[in-house]
Write an enzyme that holds these catalytic residues in place. Structure first.
Site, PDB file in Angstrom:
ATOM      1  N   THR A   1      36.884  33.500  22.484  1.00 15.10           N
ATOM      2  CA  THR A   1      38.096  33.263  23.284  1.00 15.10           C
ATOM      3  C   THR A   1      38.472  34.463  24.139  1.00 15.10           C
ATOM      4  O   THR A   1      38.978  34.311  25.254  1.00 15.10           O
ATOM      5  CB  THR A   1      39.284  32.928  22.344  1.00 15.10           C
ATOM      6  OG1 THR A   1      38.940  31.760  21.614  1.00 15.10           O
ATOM      7  CG2 THR A   1      40.560  32.675  23.116  1.00 15.10           C
TER       8      THR A   1
ATOM      9  N   ASP B   1      30.589  30.379  22.522  1.00 18.61           N
ATOM     10  CA  ASP B   1      31.637  30.161  21.540  1.00 18.61           C
ATOM     11  C   ASP B   1      30.960  30.448  20.205  1.00 18.61           C
ATOM     12  O   ASP B   1      29.820  30.047  19.977  1.00 18.61           O
ATOM     13  CB  ASP B   1      32.092  28.687  21.610  1.00 18.61           C
ATOM     14  CG  ASP B   1      33.258  28.410  20.677  1.00 18.61           C
ATOM     15  OD1 ASP B   1      34.334  28.057  21.174  1.00 18.61           O
ATOM     16  OD2 ASP B   1      33.083  28.516  19.437  1.00 18.61           O
ATOM     17  N   SER B   2      31.646  31.142  19.300  1.00 13.48           N
ATOM     18  CA  SER B   2      30.953  31.607  18.091  1.00 13.48           C
ATOM     19  C   SER B   2      30.555  30.491  17.139  1.00 13.48           C
ATOM     20  O   SER B   2      29.840  30.735  16.169  1.00 13.48           O
ATOM     21  CB  SER B   2      31.791  32.659  17.364  1.00 13.48           C
ATOM     22  OG  SER B   2      32.853  32.064  16.666  1.00 13.48           O
ATOM     23  N   SER B   3      30.993  29.257  17.410  1.00 13.24           N
ATOM     24  CA  SER B   3      30.496  28.149  16.594  1.00 13.24           C
ATOM     25  C   SER B   3      29.009  27.929  16.835  1.00 13.24           C
ATOM     26  O   SER B   3      28.336  27.272  16.038  1.00 13.24           O
ATOM     27  CB  SER B   3      31.269  26.870  16.902  1.00 13.24           C
ATOM     28  OG  SER B   3      32.607  27.054  16.502  1.00 13.24           O
TER      29      SER B   3
ATOM     30  N   GLN C   1      36.368  28.797  -5.452  1.00  9.59           N
ATOM     31  CA  GLN C   1      37.120  28.199  -4.340  1.00  9.59           C
ATOM     32  C   GLN C   1      38.432  28.955  -4.116  1.00  9.59           C
ATOM     33  O   GLN C   1      39.054  28.807  -3.065  1.00  9.59           O
ATOM     34  CB  GLN C   1      37.394  26.720  -4.622  1.00  9.59           C
ATOM     35  CG  GLN C   1      36.129  25.887  -4.580  1.00  9.59           C
ATOM     36  CD  GLN C   1      36.336  24.434  -4.974  1.00  9.59           C
ATOM     37  OE1 GLN C   1      37.439  23.921  -4.922  1.00  9.59           O
ATOM     38  NE2 GLN C   1      35.267  23.780  -5.368  1.00  9.59           N
ATOM     39  N   CYS C   2      38.869  29.724  -5.109  1.00  9.71           N
ATOM     40  CA  CYS C   2      40.079  30.553  -4.931  1.00  9.71           C
ATOM     41  C   CYS C   2      39.741  31.716  -4.014  1.00  9.71           C
ATOM     42  O   CYS C   2      38.687  32.325  -4.136  1.00  9.71           O
ATOM     43  CB  CYS C   2      40.554  31.128  -6.261  1.00  9.71           C
ATOM     44  SG  CYS C   2      41.096  29.885  -7.406  1.00  9.71           S
TER      45      CYS C   2
HETATM   46  N1  ASP Z   1      36.239  29.115  19.315  1.00  4.31           N
HETATM   47  C1  ASP Z   1      36.401  30.539  19.541  1.00  4.31           C
HETATM   48  C2  ASP Z   1      35.155  31.231  19.045  1.00  4.31           C
HETATM   49  O1  ASP Z   1      35.009  31.458  17.888  1.00  4.31           O
HETATM   50  C3  ASP Z   1      37.629  31.019  18.849  1.00  4.31           C
HETATM   51  C4  ASP Z   1      37.937  32.493  19.028  1.00  4.31           C
HETATM   52  O2  ASP Z   1      37.254  33.241  19.675  1.00  4.31           O
HETATM   53  O3  ASP Z   1      38.955  32.929  18.490  1.00  4.31           O
HETATM   54  O4  ASP Z   1      34.290  31.544  19.832  1.00  4.31           O
END
Ligand code: ASP
Length: 339
Positions: free
Chosen positions: A12, A56-58, A274-275
């Site tokens: 972002t 985008d880091s996804s 999971q905690c």
């Molecule tokens: N979707 C963005 C990413 O991870 C979110 C961010 O940068 O905060 O690339």
């Protein structure tokens, strides 16, 4: 004059709203620079490496992690520290992965990004970027103050492999519940000297080989033998099992038998909770004693991000499941506390 290498991967921080489609899309580093004239006033030289594809880091993956680690090694002797601009969504995975890939790290590798684009009026990007550079450049008696892979976000510096993204709408996007913050920025930049790792003078060792044959078994009450059997029989070498509370699972014999068969067939299973706060204590409850008996590895207080990337790293180091198990339970880069 000291020198910092900024590695720009996307996120972002470097996005703009497309005037036609209205979605946030990555921009190039020159456009970022245009938004931060303050960069010219720093008392260090800035070198920039921008990845060919800004993402985008996804869309992050282990190949890009290897490229990133290689870039750090290639520039290691020439610069004083590194700042990596990265999307916040998977930043904790990348920071964890790099912490394992960069053994004997003696220079700062500081990840940062932002929740609002750098061009937005209320952006958090400028503070994050400027302070990340300051931290990457900070020295005491000629030595880096934070020779670790870290995440700097919203006035706090976290150990990368202890942190996770916990909030997608606040500027305070990260937390590190099982380890203290390494520095806090306000009027002064205060380092938590006793919590920062330093090692001897051994040279940097780069481990580029990550193996992503990793499965995940996240438990819930009522999970069926069919579902567990499917996950455990997948063509993977390591499984991260997310359990209840202090590392507990059902004691049903079908469940324990399935785990035992998977381990006997050469798979490594690590137990994390999971905690988000606290640690796995195998054998504390009846509901975790048999896990220990069948050879499940204790992941202690590791984050999910650290456990997955540590598994990838270890599977790339050795084919011996017993060694992978032993190293999973060992503190390699400050990612866990043996209790
Ligand atoms: N979707 C963005 C990413 O991870 C979110 C961010 O940068 O905060 O690339």
């Amino acid at each position: 004059m000291s020198q910092i290498l900024i590695i720009y991967t996307g996120g972002t921080i470097g996005m703009m709203t497309d005037p036609v489609t209205k979605v946030l899309k990555p921009i190039n580093f020159e456009q970022i620079m245009d938004n931060v004239p303050e960069l010219e006033k720093l008392n260090c030289k800035i070198k920039v490496h921008s990845f060919d594809e800004i993402i985008d880091s996804s869309n992050m993956n282990p190949q890009i992690w290897s490229e990133m680690a290689g870039l750090i090694e290639a520039n290691y002797d020439d610069v004083d520290g590194f700042v990596i601009l990265h999307g916040s969504d998977t930043m904790a995975f990348t920071a964890s992965a790099l912490s394992f890939m960069l053994e004997n790290l003696a220079k700062p590798v500081i990840f940062t990004g932002s929740q609002l684009p750098i061009s937005a009026i209320r952006t958090d990007a400028k503070e994050n970027l400027m302070t990340a550079i300051e931290i990457a450049n900070a020295k005491k008696n000629g030595h880096a103050r934070v020779p670790e892979v870290c995440i700097y976000f919203d006035y706090k510096l976290f150990r990368g492999n202890r942190s996770f993204k916990y909030n997608s709408s606040k500027f305070e996007a990260f937390r590190s519940p099982n380890y203290p913050i390494l520095a806090e920025s306000g009027v002064h930049l205060r380092f938590s000297v006793n919590d920062i790792r330093h090692h001897g003078d051994e040279p940097l060792i780069l481990h580029k080989n990550l193996v992503n044959d990793v499965g995940v078994l996240k438990l819930y009450p009522g999970i069926s033998p069919k579902v567990v059997a499917n996950i455990l029989s997948a063509d993977v070498r390591g499984i991260v099992m997310e359990t209840f509370g202090a590392g507990n699972t059902t004691t049903d014999s079908w469940f324990i038998d399935l785990l035992k068969n998977a381990i006997d067939s050469g798979k490594v299973i690590v137990d994390i909770s999971q905690c988000k706060v606290g640690t796995v204590e195998l054998g504390r409850y009846e509901t975790s004693k048999q896990l220990k008996d069948v050879g499940v590895a204790n992941g202690y207080d590791m984050t999910y991000e650290a456990a997955v990337t540590k598994m990838m790293y270890l599977l790339g180091q050795t084919d011996d499941p017993a060694e992978v198990k032993h190293l999973l339970e060992t503190d390699l880069r400050g990612e866990l506390t043996v209790s």
